[in-house]
Design an enzyme around this catalytic site. Structure first.
Site, PDB file in Angstrom:
ATOM      1  N   GLY A 159      -3.306   6.697   0.285  1.00  0.00           N
ATOM      2  CA  GLY A 159      -3.667   5.305   0.052  1.00  0.00           C
ATOM      3  C   GLY A 159      -3.860   5.007  -1.417  1.00  0.00           C
ATOM      4  CB  ALA A 160      -2.461   6.744  -4.320  1.00  0.00           C
TER       5      ALA A 160
ATOM      6  CB  SER B 100      -4.070  -1.208  -2.780  1.00  0.00           C
ATOM      7  OG  SER B 100      -4.244  -0.652  -1.486  1.00  0.00           O
ATOM      8  N   GLY B 101      -6.853  -0.718  -3.899  1.00  0.00           N
ATOM      9  CA  GLY B 101      -8.264  -0.503  -3.598  1.00  0.00           C
ATOM     10  C   GLY B 101      -8.834   0.742  -4.234  1.00  0.00           C
ATOM     11  CG  LEU B 102     -12.257   2.460  -2.329  1.00  0.00           C
ATOM     12  CD1 LEU B 102     -12.984   3.195  -1.213  1.00  0.00           C
ATOM     13  CD2 LEU B 102     -13.232   2.089  -3.443  1.00  0.00           C
ATOM     14  N   GLY B 103      -8.105   3.874  -3.634  1.00  0.00           N
ATOM     15  CA  GLY B 103      -7.095   4.859  -3.979  1.00  0.00           C
ATOM     16  C   GLY B 103      -6.470   4.612  -5.331  1.00  0.00           C
TER      17      GLY B 103
ATOM     18  CB  SER C 117     -18.138   4.625   6.078  1.00  0.00           C
ATOM     19  OG  SER C 117     -19.104   3.596   6.250  1.00  0.00           O
TER      20      SER C 117
ATOM     21  CE1 TYR D 285     -13.173   2.121   8.390  1.00  0.00           C
ATOM     22  CE2 TYR D 285     -15.525   1.644   8.398  1.00  0.00           C
ATOM     23  CZ  TYR D 285     -14.381   2.033   7.721  1.00  0.00           C
ATOM     24  OH  TYR D 285     -14.454   2.352   6.380  1.00  0.00           O
TER      25      TYR D 285
END
Length: 296
Positions: free
Chosen positions: A13-14, A16-19, A136, A161
C-alpha cells in the site's frame, strides 16, 4: 531514523496515505523501496518523485497475485531487510475472497500472512531483518470467531475491520514467537498510527459514516507524515522491541511514540496459534517454522 543505505524494503500500500509517507521516509534515509500496490500507474508516479526502487503489482485479496508478487521479489532481490505490512481496506460491504473469506479479513490479514511466509527466505538473508505489521488500537475491542470467516452469523463492516486488526496483532506476536524459537534472524514488530487522516476513511459505504469519520479525523487525526512515526520507529530503531505495540500519544504534531503492552484478546496465545493454523490451511502457505518452535 538511522542511515538505511544499502537496505531493501517492501512496503504494501505504498502509493498513498500512510504507505506513501513510510516510503518517503525510508527512501530519504537511503533505502531501496519496492512499492507493492494495486494501482501501479499511480505508484510509478510516486516512484519517480521519491526515487524508490521499483513498483510491483499486488492485490492482497488475490492469493495468486500474492504468489506472483513474491516470485518477482525473490527473482529481483537476493535479500530483503524490511517488510512493512501496511496496506488495508476498511468498512466494506460484505464480499468474499476466492477462498470464501470476508474481504477485510482476507486482505488485511490473510494476504499479508501469505506474503510474509513467501518472503521469509530473502528476509532471512537481510541485515537486521524485520517484519512490521500495521494494526489499530481498536484491536482490543474485537472478537475473533474462526468458524465464521465468511461473515456469516451477522456481518458488521466496522466489527469486521476490528477483527482484521486483532488478527494483525495476533499474527505479529505469533510470528515473533515462531521466529525466535526457530533461531531465525528475522524479528516481528507491531505498530499502529492512531487516528490518521488517510484515504481509508473515504471508502465507507455509508455517507453518514464517511462524514462522521471525516469530522473525527479532522478534530483528532494526525497527518500521515506524523502518524507513521511509530511504524518507522518499529521498522528502524535499534531500541524497538517485539513485545510492545508502538503507537502515538500526545500532540497531533510531533507526537510521542508510546510502547504499550498488548491487551485483552491480543494476549491470547492459544487464539494466536489457532489463527496461524487456520491461516496456513486457507492460504496454502506453510512457514518454515513449526508450532513447537513457538514454545522454545
Amino acid at each position: 531514523m538511522p542511515d538505511l543505505s544499502g537496505r531493501t524494503a517492501v512496503v504494501t500500500g505504498a502509493a498513498s496515505g500512510l504507505g506513501l509517507e513510510i516510503t518517503r521516509a525510508l527512501t530519504a534515509r537511503g533505502a531501496r523501496v519496492v512499492l507493492a500496490v494495486r494501482d501501479t500507474a499511480r505508484a510509478e508516479r510516486v516512484r519517480t518523485a521519491l526515487g524508490a526502487t521499483t513498483v510491483l503489482g499486488l492485490d492482497l485479496l488475490d492469493l495468486g497475485s500474492v504468489r506472483r508478487f513474491a516470485d518477482e521479489v525473490r527473482d529481483r532481490f537476493t535479500a530483503l531487510d524490511l517488510l512493512v505490512l501496511n496496506a488495508g481496506i476498511s468498512s466494506q460491504t460484505l464480499t468474499l475472497s476466492a477462498q470464501g473469506v470476508e474481504s477485510q479479513f482476507a486482505t488485511n490479514h490473510l494476504g499479508h500472512f501469505a506474503l510474509t511466509g513467501l518472503l521469509l527466505d530473502p528476509l532471512g538473508r537481510g541485515q537486521d531483518p524485520r517484519v512490521v505489521t500495521v494494526s489499530s488500537a481498536m484491536y482490543a475491542r474485537a472478537t475473533l470467531d474462526l468458524d465464521h470467516l465468511d461473515g456469516s452469523g451477522g456481518y458488521s463492516p466496522g466489527r469486521a475491520y476490528m477483527r482484521s486488526k486483532l488478527a494483525n496483532v495476533l499474527f505479529g506476536r505469533e510470528l515473533d514467537r515462531r521466529l525466535r524459537g526457530s533461531g531465525s534472524p528475522v524479528t516481528s514488530r507491531v505498530a499502529h498510527p492512531g487516528v490518521a487522516r488517510t484515504p481509508l476513511h473515504t471508502t465507507y459505504p455509508s455517507p453518514v459514516l464517511r462524514l462522521l469519520t471525516k469530522a473525527i479525523a479532522g478534530l483528532a487525526g494526525r497527518e500521515p507524515a506524523e502518524a507513521v512515526a511509530p511504524i518507522l520507529y518499529a521498522a528502524t530503531s535499534p531500541d524497538a522491541r517485539p513485545d510492545a505495540l508502538y503507537g502515538p500519544t500526545g500532540p497531533k504534531v510531533r507526537p510521542v511514540i508510546q510502547a504499550a503492552p498488548f491487551r485483552g484478546p491480543g494476549t491470547d496465545e492459544a487464539l494466536g496459534r489457532a489463527l496461524w493454523e487456520r491461516s496456513e490451511r486457507v492460504t496454502g502457505v506453510a512457514y518454515p517454522v513449526d508450532a513447537s518452535s513457538s514454545d522454545a
